[in-house]
Design a protein around this motif. Structure first.
Motif: not given
Lengths: 297, 283
Positions: B111-115
């Motif tokens: 999820v962080l990867w998409g921030v």
């Protein structure tokens, strides 16, 4: 000796566990930090007004995000409209028609496309797409455009999200069992019929997840869009109008935001909104992808 | 019968055409960057810092931004390794294979990867306000390390996951602790993959502009302290392109060529690495 080794092991375990917990919490810390900073503006203005008012005059205390939200939606919409068909067809070609040999060559190239910095994309947009729109596309439709427009931003974003959509949907396609294809081909279906009726149907949830991941990437992309979208704080009414997407707004005003009251709070609220939208997109698509993976095993 | 084959042919050529379009776009972008950049490229660009009046077309180069970017991405990569390696080793070796914490950590990295990087930038800015830091190399390093943490961790996780269980069992059977197994067996076995992951993260860190715009600032001198602002190549490109003078814009093209070359070199090196550093790898 024995005791020291075990002690080291125990200390390392605790340390690693705390780092793991910390990294799992980063998302929450981010959301909380941004929320804390955006509270001053939320305290005096209702969220509704902030999100749906069109007047943006920070110096007189008016912070309406609506033009920026619409700018983001327009640009993202154009990007998805261009990228989805191209990427799906490419994925179908690479995973169904061409052999594994070609993929050996194309995979590194797609990774390379993903690695190009967004400023470089932005520069190519300024050099190529903006003049193209100004000199050829806008006159063709009998209107005027400076070239810095929703269309320019959308095209650049489309190119930027090619890699992620192709990458994720290729993986989904690969996870469709070969037996299904063989069964369909054995019944006399052509390759395209097999793709259309069997592979795509099976891969649908995963493909949607791939598109949503691309969408959220486009939603938050900043520098390239900032450079080509024109940055006029008005709701665009056609793809040849300039737009001012939310991320561009945040990046563009870092200099002055500390000198105008509530400005920094408003911009960090914008970041929070961006974070929340992207997080929900990502969470949904990751959950779909995990399900897809589980179905196969 | 004929309709089916016609359909087959049409869609086959459509998919082929899309593939061609996508790879031509990549070729076109690289060609534009190289063709535009090469005519403005000269030795001064990479050996000098901006002199007075640089942004009006006077002499100088972007050495400040090249070094600033390398320091920043280097520092951020180092910090990210310090966090991601222990985390990956923990979720693969200490915790059970299918444990909740491993699944949660992987999920949160995904999820962080998409921030978006601008959100990292804004968050980095709030951290700096909290600690009373001004725009500085350190602020940039911290922000970029957060940005590349998920990329690096997921990439390392992919290779560490592939380490065969038999290898771990053999190590435990000889009486090694989990820590010893993690450091002496697993990291060596996964070393080529770890190197690739580190390089990919470095490449991502050096190319990002939106996260450093608030946090690292910009300066015309070579950064000599962690607490001073630092220039970065992507921002140098952005600012030079924003000036009205053609000569300065030309320098932006040259700077873009420098940045793209760094990215290309990294990507070639990381491909080449895959087959190397295998001295300690058990096949």
């Amino acid at each position: 000796m024995q005791r020291i080794r075990l002690l080291k092991d125990r200390i390392a375990r605790k340390l690693m566990l705390s780092l793991t917990i910390f990294s799992g919490l980063i998302v929450f810390i981010m959301a909380f930090g941004l929320y804390q900073r955006s509270r001053p503006i939320l305290a005096i203005k209702p969220l509704n007004e902030l999100l749906f008012s069109t007047s943006w005059q920070p110096s007189s205390g008016k912070f309406g995000f609506f033009p920026f939200i619409m700018g983001t939606l327009w640009v993202t919409g154009v990007a998805i409209f261009i990228a989805v068909p191209l990427c799906l067809f490419t994925t179908i070609y690479l995973s169904e028609y061409s052999g594994a040999r070609l993929c050996k060559w194309t995979n590194p190239l797609i990774d390379l496309l993903a690695g190009i910095p967004s400023v470089v994309y932005g520069m190519c947009g300024v050099l190529v797409i903006v003049p193209l729109i100004k000199d050829h596309i806008a006159p063709f439709f009998g209107t005027f455009s400076s070239g810095y427009s929703v269309l320019a931003g959308g095209v650049i974003l489309a190119v930027m999200i090619f890699p992620i959509i192709i990458h994720v949907s290729s993986e989904v396609f690969r996870s469709v069992p070969a037996e299904l294809r063989e069964a369909s081909l054995a019944l006399g279906a052509t390759k395209w019929q097999t793709v259309k009726h069997v592979v795509i149907r099976k891969a649908m949830p995963g493909v949607i997840a791939a598109i949503v991941l691309g969408l959220s990437r486009a939603f938050g992309e900043t520098m390239a869009v900032l450079m080509v979208a024109g940055n006029v704080a008005k709701v665009p009414s056609s793809v040849l109008d300039p737009a001012y997407p939310l991320p561009a707004l945040i990046a563009n005003n870092y200099g002055e935001m500390l000198s105008v009251p509530l400005y920094d709070s408003a911009l960090l609220l914008a970041s929070l909104v961006l974070l929340m939208v992207v997080l929900s997109f990502n969470i949904i698509s990751r959950i779909i992808l995990i399900r897809v993976e589980r179905n196969i095993r | 019968m004929d309709r089916r084959y016609a359909e087959e042919k049409i869609f086959r050529s459509l998919t082929f055409a899309s593939t061609v379009v996508i790879f031509l776009t990549l070729a076109f972008i690289l060609a534009t960057v190289i063709a535009k950049g090469i005519s403005y490229m000269n030795l001064a660009m990479i050996t000098q810092t901006p002199k007075g009046g640089y942004y009006l077309g006077k002499e100088g180069g972007v050495l400040n931004a090249i070094l600033g970017s390398l320091y920043l991405a280097g520092g951020a990569t180092f910090l990210a390794i310090l966090v991601s390696l222990p985390v990956v080793l923990y979720i693969n070796i200490y915790s059970k294979k299918e444990s909740k914490i491993a699944a949660f950590t992987r999920f949160s990295f995904d999820v962080l990867w998409g921030v978006p990087s601008i959100v990292y930038g804004a968050f980095g800015f709030t951290i700096m306000l909290f600690f009373g830091l001004r725009t500085s190399l350190l602020g940039g390093i911290i922000t970029v390390s957060l940005l590349i943490l998920p990329i690096m961790s997921r990439a390392i996780d992919e290779v560490v996951r592939m380490v065969p269980t038999e290898l771990l069992d053999a190590s435990y059977a000889l009486g090694a602790t989990k820590l010893e197994t993690a450091l002496k067996i697993v990291t060596r076995q996964a070393l080529p993959g770890i190197m690739t992951a580190v390089l990919v993260a470095f490449g991502r860190g050096i190319g990002d502009a939106a996260s450093v715009i608030f946090t690292a600032g910009f300066t015309d001198s070579i950064p000599y302290s962690l607490f001073r602002p630092a220039a970065t190549l992507p921002l140098a490109i952005f600012f030079q392109l924003g000036t009205p003078l053609p000569e300065v814009q030309g320098r932006a093209y040259a700077s873009a060529l420098i940045l793209t070359s760094i990215i290309l070199i990294i990507s070639v090196v990381s491909r080449a690495l895959t087959g190397r550093f295998t001295r300690h790898v058990v096949k």
